[in-house]
Design a protein around this motif. Structure first.
Motif, PDB file in Angstrom:
ATOM      1  N   LEU A  66      15.897  -2.953 -19.054  1.00  0.00           N
ATOM      2  CA  LEU A  66      16.494  -1.614 -19.673  1.00  0.00           C
ATOM      3  C   LEU A  66      15.959  -0.355 -18.899  1.00  0.00           C
ATOM      4  CD1 LEU A  66      16.623  -3.731 -22.088  1.00  0.00           C
ATOM      5  CD2 LEU A  66      17.705  -2.008 -23.356  1.00  0.00           C
ATOM      6  N   HIS A  67      16.667   0.729 -18.742  1.00  0.00           N
ATOM      7  CA  HIS A  67      16.076   1.839 -18.265  1.00  0.00           C
ATOM      8  C   HIS A  67      16.715   3.209 -19.185  1.00  0.00           C
ATOM      9  CE1 HIS A  67      14.711  -0.614 -14.819  1.00  0.00           C
ATOM     10  NE2 HIS A  67      15.922  -1.315 -15.031  1.00  0.00           N
ATOM     11  N   SER A  68      15.726   3.751 -19.620  1.00  0.00           N
ATOM     12  CA  SER A  68      16.266   4.953 -20.288  1.00  0.00           C
ATOM     13  C   SER A  68      15.887   6.290 -19.473  1.00  0.00           C
ATOM     14  CB  SER A  68      15.544   5.039 -21.676  1.00  0.00           C
ATOM     15  OG  SER A  68      15.970   4.152 -22.430  1.00  0.00           O
ATOM     16  N   MET A  69      16.963   7.121 -19.440  1.00  0.00           N
ATOM     17  CA  MET A  69      16.663   8.552 -18.547  1.00  0.00           C
ATOM     18  C   MET A  69      17.426   9.700 -19.305  1.00  0.00           C
ATOM     19  SD  MET A  69      19.752   7.916 -15.633  1.00  0.00           S
ATOM     20  CE  MET A  69      20.137   9.675 -15.460  1.00  0.00           C
ATOM     21  N   GLY A  70      16.832  10.757 -19.107  1.00  0.00           N
ATOM     22  CA  GLY A  70      17.339  12.149 -19.579  1.00  0.00           C
ATOM     23  C   GLY A  70      18.600  12.381 -18.623  1.00  0.00           C
ATOM     24  N   ILE A  71      19.565  13.110 -18.991  1.00  0.00           N
ATOM     25  CA  ILE A  71      20.665  13.513 -18.178  1.00  0.00           C
ATOM     26  C   ILE A  71      20.150  14.468 -16.909  1.00  0.00           C
ATOM     27  CG2 ILE A  71      22.344  13.553 -19.763  1.00  0.00           C
ATOM     28  CD1 ILE A  71      22.178  16.616 -20.135  1.00  0.00           C
ATOM     29  N   ASP A  72      18.967  14.995 -17.096  1.00  0.00           N
ATOM     30  CA  ASP A  72      18.324  15.891 -16.180  1.00  0.00           C
ATOM     31  C   ASP A  72      17.586  15.000 -14.891  1.00  0.00           C
ATOM     32  OD1 ASP A  72      16.739  15.233 -18.327  1.00  0.00           O
ATOM     33  OD2 ASP A  72      15.202  16.485 -17.409  1.00  0.00           O
ATOM     34  N   LYS A  73      17.839  13.595 -15.117  1.00  0.00           N
ATOM     35  CA  LYS A  73      16.996  12.993 -13.977  1.00  0.00           C
ATOM     36  C   LYS A  73      17.900  12.641 -12.969  1.00  0.00           C
ATOM     37  CE  LYS A  73      12.961  12.599 -16.069  1.00  0.00           C
ATOM     38  NZ  LYS A  73      11.738  13.214 -15.540  1.00  0.00           N
ATOM     39  N   VAL A  74      19.125  12.903 -12.962  1.00  0.00           N
ATOM     40  CA  VAL A  74      20.028  12.679 -11.676  1.00  0.00           C
ATOM     41  C   VAL A  74      19.813  13.503 -10.603  1.00  0.00           C
ATOM     42  CG1 VAL A  74      21.985  14.007 -12.569  1.00  0.00           C
ATOM     43  CG2 VAL A  74      22.481  11.949 -11.183  1.00  0.00           C
ATOM     44  N   VAL A  75      19.735  13.072  -9.350  1.00  0.00           N
ATOM     45  CA  VAL A  75      19.712  13.864  -8.305  1.00  0.00           C
ATOM     46  C   VAL A  75      20.785  13.400  -7.343  1.00  0.00           C
ATOM     47  CG1 VAL A  75      17.122  14.002  -8.169  1.00  0.00           C
ATOM     48  CG2 VAL A  75      18.022  12.309  -6.880  1.00  0.00           C
ATOM     49  N   PRO A  76      21.558  14.162  -6.183  1.00  0.00           N
ATOM     50  CA  PRO A  76      22.561  13.953  -5.503  1.00  0.00           C
ATOM     51  C   PRO A  76      22.442  12.756  -4.689  1.00  0.00           C
ATOM     52  CG  PRO A  76      21.953  16.229  -5.518  1.00  0.00           C
ATOM     53  CD  PRO A  76      20.773  15.658  -6.003  1.00  0.00           C
ATOM     54  N   ASN A  77      21.145  12.565  -3.824  1.00  0.00           N
ATOM     55  CA  ASN A  77      21.091  11.376  -2.861  1.00  0.00           C
ATOM     56  C   ASN A  77      19.516  11.065  -2.467  1.00  0.00           C
ATOM     57  OD1 ASN A  77      20.220  13.722  -1.597  1.00  0.00           O
ATOM     58  ND2 ASN A  77      22.443  14.290  -0.887  1.00  0.00           N
ATOM     59  N   MET A  78      19.527  10.184  -1.462  1.00  0.00           N
ATOM     60  CA  MET A  78      18.524   9.864  -1.147  1.00  0.00           C
ATOM     61  C   MET A  78      17.449  11.115  -0.449  1.00  0.00           C
ATOM     62  SD  MET A  78      17.642   6.688  -1.803  1.00  0.00           S
ATOM     63  CE  MET A  78      16.420   5.983  -0.570  1.00  0.00           C
ATOM     64  N   ASP A  79      18.089  11.911   0.118  1.00  0.00           N
ATOM     65  CA  ASP A  79      17.423  12.825   0.798  1.00  0.00           C
ATOM     66  C   ASP A  79      16.759  14.003  -0.312  1.00  0.00           C
ATOM     67  OD1 ASP A  79      18.132  12.580   3.334  1.00  0.00           O
ATOM     68  OD2 ASP A  79      19.793  13.856   3.356  1.00  0.00           O
ATOM     69  N   SER A  80      17.374  14.127  -1.599  1.00  0.00           N
ATOM     70  CA  SER A  80      16.728  14.815  -2.416  1.00  0.00           C
ATOM     71  C   SER A  80      15.449  13.976  -3.334  1.00  0.00           C
ATOM     72  CB  SER A  80      17.634  14.547  -4.056  1.00  0.00           C
ATOM     73  OG  SER A  80      19.004  15.252  -3.507  1.00  0.00           O
ATOM     74  N   VAL A  81      15.665  12.577  -3.159  1.00  0.00           N
ATOM     75  CA  VAL A  81      14.555  11.628  -3.653  1.00  0.00           C
ATOM     76  C   VAL A  81      13.255  11.840  -2.684  1.00  0.00           C
ATOM     77  CG1 VAL A  81      13.717   9.362  -3.805  1.00  0.00           C
ATOM     78  CG2 VAL A  81      15.912  10.011  -4.569  1.00  0.00           C
ATOM     79  N   GLY A  82      13.539  12.019  -1.371  1.00  0.00           N
ATOM     80  CA  GLY A  82      12.349  12.397  -0.354  1.00  0.00           C
ATOM     81  C   GLY A  82      11.699  13.520  -0.564  1.00  0.00           C
ATOM     82  N   VAL A  83      12.393  14.667  -1.098  1.00  0.00           N
ATOM     83  CA  VAL A  83      11.642  15.699  -1.185  1.00  0.00           C
ATOM     84  C   VAL A  83      10.849  15.875  -2.459  1.00  0.00           C
ATOM     85  CG1 VAL A  83      12.003  18.202  -1.788  1.00  0.00           C
ATOM     86  CG2 VAL A  83      13.710  17.163  -0.193  1.00  0.00           C
ATOM     87  N   LEU A  84      11.386  15.304  -3.562  1.00  0.00           N
ATOM     88  CA  LEU A  84      10.529  15.169  -4.987  1.00  0.00           C
ATOM     89  C   LEU A  84       9.541  14.184  -4.709  1.00  0.00           C
ATOM     90  CD1 LEU A  84      13.483  15.705  -7.280  1.00  0.00           C
ATOM     91  CD2 LEU A  84      12.222  17.309  -6.585  1.00  0.00           C
TER      92      LEU A  84
END
Length: 462
Positions: free
Chosen positions: A240-258
């Motif tokens: 199970l994985h719990s997340m707030g609605i604010d944790k979503v990002v558009p794509n892998m490029d966004s993940v790379g930045v953060l």
């Protein structure tokens, strides 16, 4: 320290800070330990010439995502379903806990291993599940320490930062049977590893928080330094994985930045030791994602407060905050302490005092990897409290007088002259009682010979 842990509920920040400050030795190394993290952060940030561009990019992509939140959440859900992931939506903490319990009860789960998740702390999930007969084992070392000590986390990244190694040694001796008087960190860590390995091998299900949810992949990212999230998610068949609605990002490029800023800003590491991507259940297993609102949509109605949802929970603002470093995490009336805790939790503070646990120095805003304007948000909370006539006791009476006083150049200059004279001629023991909970544990400053304005007028022609 026991009084501090039990001083929960309706106690103003200054009262709880006063309890923490009584142990001056603890306050000093608590402050130094956190400042060491801040220095590591500065070196890591300084090693990247494009650091400020990364901060700006991180801020822009979070703002963009929040501005199109419904679109990205729906895309994330659809991609998750395509990947065989079961998605659940929770309006509040109660619904979140009921959903989690429903899943666990369906699978007759008796033991759950969990990696660090501030959202489950926010929802008070552990005591909820324990009341329903489910053992919850926190597997992050710091989280396990405070769980064994029956304490809440005092920091969002280093939750046991307030404890000395000798205290951990005594705790492990009592709870895990380690040698009495042993406080060697390597020995204690090995004991914790052996203790937790047995928990992993006998767990019925695993749960993690979520650092990022990738909308166009239907995948989640979980960052740890100990690999405990991976041990949990890859052993039992139910995850199970719990997340707030604010944790979503558009794509892998966004993940790379953060990802480039997250660990650098938290602990000075280039990246967390484990940055794991989960995109579906293991063979024969089930993967559930619970998406939680719990007041975030309401927060987004206020343009200033909404910026606090850009936070990626690195904890950098806590490490640099002069108030947090010297008042400890238990002085805030919210699960998350420090500047970001004030930003997202001030409305839950029934004492209305935590917006004033801040000097408005702006250091938190300066270090934030996504440029959350924390000092501006905290000042805004003060305005909201004043407009709602919910100021802490006394502030409603004297703050207007202070405002008029500080607006008068004559009154300010006269009072500063009197203060400089008092500092020179009166003993500290006579002055400290007037400086409140903070001042009585600090040394008073040495009074300058003259004001800055006088010095400037005298020397500016040179």
């Amino acid at each position: 320290m026991s009084e501090l842990y039990t001083a929960s509920g309706s106690k103003v920040h200054a009262h709880k800070a006063d309890i923490f400050c009584r142990d001056e030795t603890r306050v000093d190394w608590h402050s130094k330990a956190l400042w060491a993290l801040r220095e590591k952060r500065d070196r890591a940030a300084g090693s990247l010439p494009e650091w400020e561009q990364l901060r700006l990019l991180g801020s822009q992509l979070k703002l963009h995502t929040l501005s199109h939140l419904a679109q990205y959440l729906e895309q994330f859900e659809q991609q998750c379903l395509s990947n065989g992931i079961k998605v659940h939506w929770a309006n509040d903490a109660q619904q979140h806990n009921e959903i989690v319990h429903g899943i666990l009860a369906k699978h007759k789960v008796k033991k759950l291993v969990k990696s660090k998740s501030m959202l489950t702390e926010e929802c008070h999930m552990n005591p909820y599940l324990e009341r329903h007969g489910i053992e919850v084992v926190d597997t992050d070392l710091g989280e396990r320490i405070i769980q064994l000590a029956n304490m809440p986390p005092s920091h969002i990244v280093v939750p046991a930062i307030h404890m000395k190694k000798e205290e951990v040694g005594e705790l492990f001796h009592q709870q895990l049977g380690t040698k009495a008087g042993e406080s060697d960190p390597l020995y204690l860590t090995r004991a914790a590893r052996a203790h937790l390995r047995e928990k992993f091998l006998t767990a019925d299900a695993a749960m993690t928080g979520v650092n990022m949810a990738i909308a166009d992949q239907g995948a989640i990212v979980v960052c740890t330094n100990e690999g405990n999230a991976d041990m949990g998610a890859n052993l039992p068949k139910l995850q199970l994985h719990s997340m707030g609605i604010d944790k979503v990002v558009p794509n892998m490029d966004s993940v790379g930045v953060l990802l480039r800023t997250l660990a650098r800003n938290a602990t000075g590491q280039p990246i967390t030791t484990y940055s794991s991507f989960y995109r579906g259940p293991q063979e024969g297993g089930e993967m559930h994602v619970i998406i939680v609102d719990n007041g975030r949509t309401e927060m987004m109605k206020d343009k200033i407060l909404a910026e606090s949802l850009k936070c990626i929970r690195c904890g950098g603002c806590l490490n640099t905050c002069p108030v947090y470093r010297r008042s400890g995490g238990y002085s805030y009336n919210y699960t998350i302490p420090g500047p970001i805790g004030i930003a997202v939790g001030a409305k839950h503070d029934d004492t209305n005092s935590i917006p004033w646990a801040c000097t408005l120095c702006g250091s938190c805003t300066y270090v934030c990897p996504t440029m959350v304007p924390l000092d501006k948000i905290i000042a805004h909370h003060r305005r909201l409290k004043a407009d709602a006539k919910r100021l802490p006791y006394g502030k409603g009476g004297y703050m207007p007088l202070v405002g008029r006083f500080m607006a008068s150049e004559t009154l300010m200059n006269t009072s500063m002259s009197a203060a400089r004279l008092a500092l020179r001629v009166l003993p500290g023991s006579l002055l400290k009682p007037f400086s409140g909970a903070w001042g009585k544990y600090r040394e008073l400053p040495v009074a300058p010979e003259s004001s800055f304005a006088s010095w400037y007028n005298k020397n500016r022609s040179r």
